[in-house]
Structures are given as structure tokens and as C-alpha cells.
Design a protein around this motif. Structure first.
Motif, mmCIF file in Angstrom:
data_model
loop_
_atom_site.group_PDB
_atom_site.id
_atom_site.type_symbol
_atom_site.label_atom_id
_atom_site.label_comp_id
_atom_site.label_asym_id
_atom_site.label_seq_id
_atom_site.Cartn_x
_atom_site.Cartn_y
_atom_site.Cartn_z
ATOM 1 N N CYS A 1 31.007 73.690 75.771
ATOM 2 C CA CYS A 1 30.871 72.317 75.271
ATOM 3 C C CYS A 1 29.433 72.054 74.830
ATOM 4 C CB CYS A 1 31.314 71.314 76.325
ATOM 5 S SG CYS A 1 30.418 71.380 77.886
ATOM 6 N N CYS B 1 29.917 77.396 81.639
ATOM 7 C CA CYS B 1 30.074 78.415 80.599
ATOM 8 C C CYS B 1 29.269 78.076 79.353
ATOM 9 C CB CYS B 1 31.554 78.575 80.233
ATOM 10 S SG CYS B 1 32.263 77.180 79.336
ATOM 11 N N CYS C 1 37.702 73.729 77.017
ATOM 12 C CA CYS C 1 37.027 73.843 78.318
ATOM 13 C C CYS C 1 37.893 74.681 79.258
ATOM 14 C CB CYS C 1 36.779 72.459 78.922
ATOM 15 S SG CYS C 1 36.116 72.546 80.598
HETATM 16 FE FE1 SF4 Z 1 33.898 73.032 80.582
HETATM 17 FE FE2 SF4 Z 1 31.544 72.596 79.394
HETATM 18 FE FE3 SF4 Z 1 31.647 73.236 81.987
HETATM 19 FE FE4 SF4 Z 1 32.240 75.074 80.147
HETATM 20 S S1 SF4 Z 1 30.224 74.101 80.461
HETATM 21 S S2 SF4 Z 1 33.385 74.677 82.047
HETATM 22 S S3 SF4 Z 1 33.251 73.820 78.578
HETATM 23 S S4 SF4 Z 1 32.464 71.372 81.067
#
Ligand code: SF4
Length: 92
Positions: free
Chosen positions: A66, A63, A40
């Protein structure tokens, strides 16, 4: 300018009490969940002393890393924040 300095330019509107990313209840984190601690980019995931993984999604950059990694296992629930909440990118 360093990446960290650029990230500091971003702003977040936290939707109190309505996190847009949740981890399914678990007793011991799977290898996939443990990977999230390292991948992350916002450091939202952390490992606990008793072998679980927790998330504080307030600084999430949306993004999707995860979300993709856990798509097959369903270990997290991921939704975009409601309108007006979430990250506000300074340059993008
Ligand atoms: Fe972190 Fe998931 Fe947010 Fe990306 S989408 S910043 S991996 S919590």
C-alpha cells in the motif's frame, strides 16, 4: 502447510492508539484506495457502504504494498511501527 496456516504463526504487538498506517480523510475512495482492499495480503483495508475505504492495521505484515501504490498520491500515511510493536514473524 497452507499459506493461511503459516500466517497464523505470526504474532502482532499492537501499538494501541498509534496506528502506523492511516488513510487521509476522503469522501469517496479513489481507484487506488479501492485497489488496496484487494491487494493487501493481510486484509487490513475494507470498503464502506458509503464509498470510502477504511483500514484496521493491527494485522499489517509491513509488506509495503500500500505504501508503494500510494506513494505518488499521498493518500495514506505509512510509518514503521515503533520499536517492539508490529509484526513478529515466526519464521523470518
Ligand atoms: Fe496491507 Fe499495507 Fe500492511 Fe502490506 S503494508 S500488509 S498492504 S496494510
Amino acid at each position: 502447510m497452507k499459506v493461511e496456516e503459516k500466517l497464523y504463526q505470526n504474532r502482532y504487538m499492537v501499538d494501541e492508539g498509534r496506528p502506523h498506517v492511516r488513510i487521509q480523510p476522503h469522501d469517496t475512495a479513489s481507484p487506488t484506495l479501492r485497489t488496496l482492499v484487494d491487494v493487501c495480503p493481510a486484509g487490513c483495508y475494507s470498503a464502506t457502504d458509503d464509498g470510502r475505504v477504511e483500514i484496521i492495521p493491527d494485522g499489517c505484515m509491513e509488506c509495503g504494498t500500500c505504501r508503494i501504490l500510494c506513494e505518488a498520491s499521498g493518500e495514506i500515511e505509512w510509518n514503521y511501527p515503533r520499536g517492539g510493536y508490529g509484526i513478529l514473524f515466526k519464521f523470518g
